[in-house]
Motif scaffolding. Structure first.
Motif, PDB file in Angstrom:
ATOM      1  N   GLY A  39      38.639  -3.761  13.654  1.00 35.75           N
ATOM      2  CA  GLY A  39      37.511  -3.120  13.507  1.00 35.75           C
ATOM      3  C   GLY A  39      36.158  -3.741  13.180  1.00 35.75           C
ATOM      4  N   THR A  59      33.902  -2.551  27.761  1.00 38.31           N
ATOM      5  CA  THR A  59      33.727  -2.045  26.636  1.00 38.31           C
ATOM      6  C   THR A  59      34.811  -2.735  25.797  1.00 38.31           C
ATOM      7  N   LYS A  60      34.626  -3.067  24.505  1.00 35.28           N
ATOM      8  CA  LYS A  60      35.469  -3.831  23.645  1.00 35.28           C
ATOM      9  C   LYS A  60      35.472  -3.302  22.211  1.00 35.28           C
ATOM     10  N   HIS A  61      36.488  -3.352  21.843  1.00 36.80           N
ATOM     11  CA  HIS A  61      36.797  -3.094  20.089  1.00 36.80           C
ATOM     12  C   HIS A  61      37.837  -3.994  19.496  1.00 36.80           C
ATOM     13  N   HIS A  62      37.310  -4.564  18.492  1.00 40.59           N
ATOM     14  CA  HIS A  62      38.351  -5.808  17.745  1.00 40.59           C
ATOM     15  C   HIS A  62      39.309  -4.935  17.167  1.00 40.59           C
ATOM     16  N   GLN A 101      32.355  -3.411  17.946  1.00 37.45           N
ATOM     17  CA  GLN A 101      32.420  -2.774  19.245  1.00 37.45           C
ATOM     18  C   GLN A 101      31.244  -3.097  20.267  1.00 37.45           C
TER      19      GLN A 101
END
Lengths: 187, 107
Positions: free
Chosen positions: A83, A77-80, A86
């Motif tokens: 914001g 999973t990723k989240h910059h 995702q």
């Protein structure tokens, strides 16, 4: 469940050609039938090169080439940090079929800026079993080089019925600049 | 995009010293060992840069399916496109898929 700290290795002092290596019977390492489960806690491994992945391979007493057959899957999973996005995704280029015999990547394009690192937990099950394959699971939290929080999940097995006696962790490119791996036995 | 030679130069800058364990002591790699490991590391970063460039600009690459999957977007977004296409008689979703397939080609 009880955790017993077996040993720890810290880069750069304990590094061997850019890797941290845990070999049964060497440097206080126990990697045999004493425990059915071994945990490796990665704490702030910081790479010398940019956009790299922490990886592992294993060996048996009769093989020292770090080319064991591995079957694995990898998703993350990723989240910059800003914001902006995702995502959860399977990463086919990071999984392995047994014929690959490569170092298994455990995270994705880690940055080498001063504040960037990877931490997480790698578990190896019953490495001295003389019949079954050797299962492993891994979960890593990292700062991707593009300022993205990444949560990487990798699992699989070393496809051999032979006992494992050593495990090597290294970045796929460059030295482990700083950081510690703690090795625990689970009972 | 940097050349392999530039990646080697950068890897040397980032890793001025590489040591190995000999009888429990840290010993610098011999010159030929150092050069070989630096080259191995540089080839990894070089290949990754090629992949990143293709992902950004398009082209042929063994990881084309992975690049396409990410570019297609979520199933939810695609269903939304298809719903709007059905309501409005447009071809947004078909065009989007065609654009992604054209950008990332199978080698």
């Amino acid at each position: 469940m009880a955790l017993t700290l077996i040993t720890s290795k810290t880069a750069p002092g304990d590094a061997d050609s850019g890797a941290l290596v845990f070999t049964n019977g060497s440097d206080s390492v126990v990697l045999d039938s004493t425990y059915k489960e071994y945990q490796f806690h990665f704490v702030n491994l910081h790479p010398a090169n940019n956009a790299v992945a922490i990886s592992f391979q294993v060996d048996t007493a009769s093989n020292t080439s770090y080319n064991q057959a591995i079957a694995s899957s990898f998703f993350r999973t990723k989240h910059h940090e800003d914001g902006s996005a995702q995502e959860i995704a399977y990463v086919a280029s990071y999984d392995q079929k047994p014929a690959d015999q490569a170092f298994q990547l455990l995270c994705n394009d880690l940055g080498n800026a001063n504040d960037e690192s990877v931490s997480g937990l790698f578990t190896l099950y019953d490495p001295s079993n003389g019949t079954h394959v050797k299962h492993f699971t891994s979960r890593m939290s990292e700062v991707h080089e593009s300022d993205i929080m990444m949560d990487s999940f990798c699992a699989g097995y070393v496809d051999t019925g032979t006992a494992l006696t050593t495990i090597k962790f290294k970045f796929d490119s460059g030295n482990i600049d700083t950081g510690t791996i703690y090795m625990y036995g689970v009972s | 995009m940097a050349s392999l030679a530039q990646h080697i130069k950068k890897s040397k800058k980032n890793n001025p010293t590489i040591t190995k364990k000999v009888d429990g002591l840290n010993v610098p790699l011999a010159a030929d060992e150092y050069e070989a490991l630096i080259k191995e590391w540089a080839e990894v970063t070089y290949k990754k840069e090629i992949a990143r460039t293709v992902k950004s600009k398009g082209g042929k690459h063994p990881n084309y399916a992975e690049f396409r999957r990410e570019a297609y977007g979520s199933i939810g977004d695609q269903l939304d496109m298809q719903y709007k296409d059905a309501v409005n008689g447009t071809t947004t979703w078909l065009d989007h898929i065609a654009t992604v397939k054209a950008k990332y080609k199978k080698p």
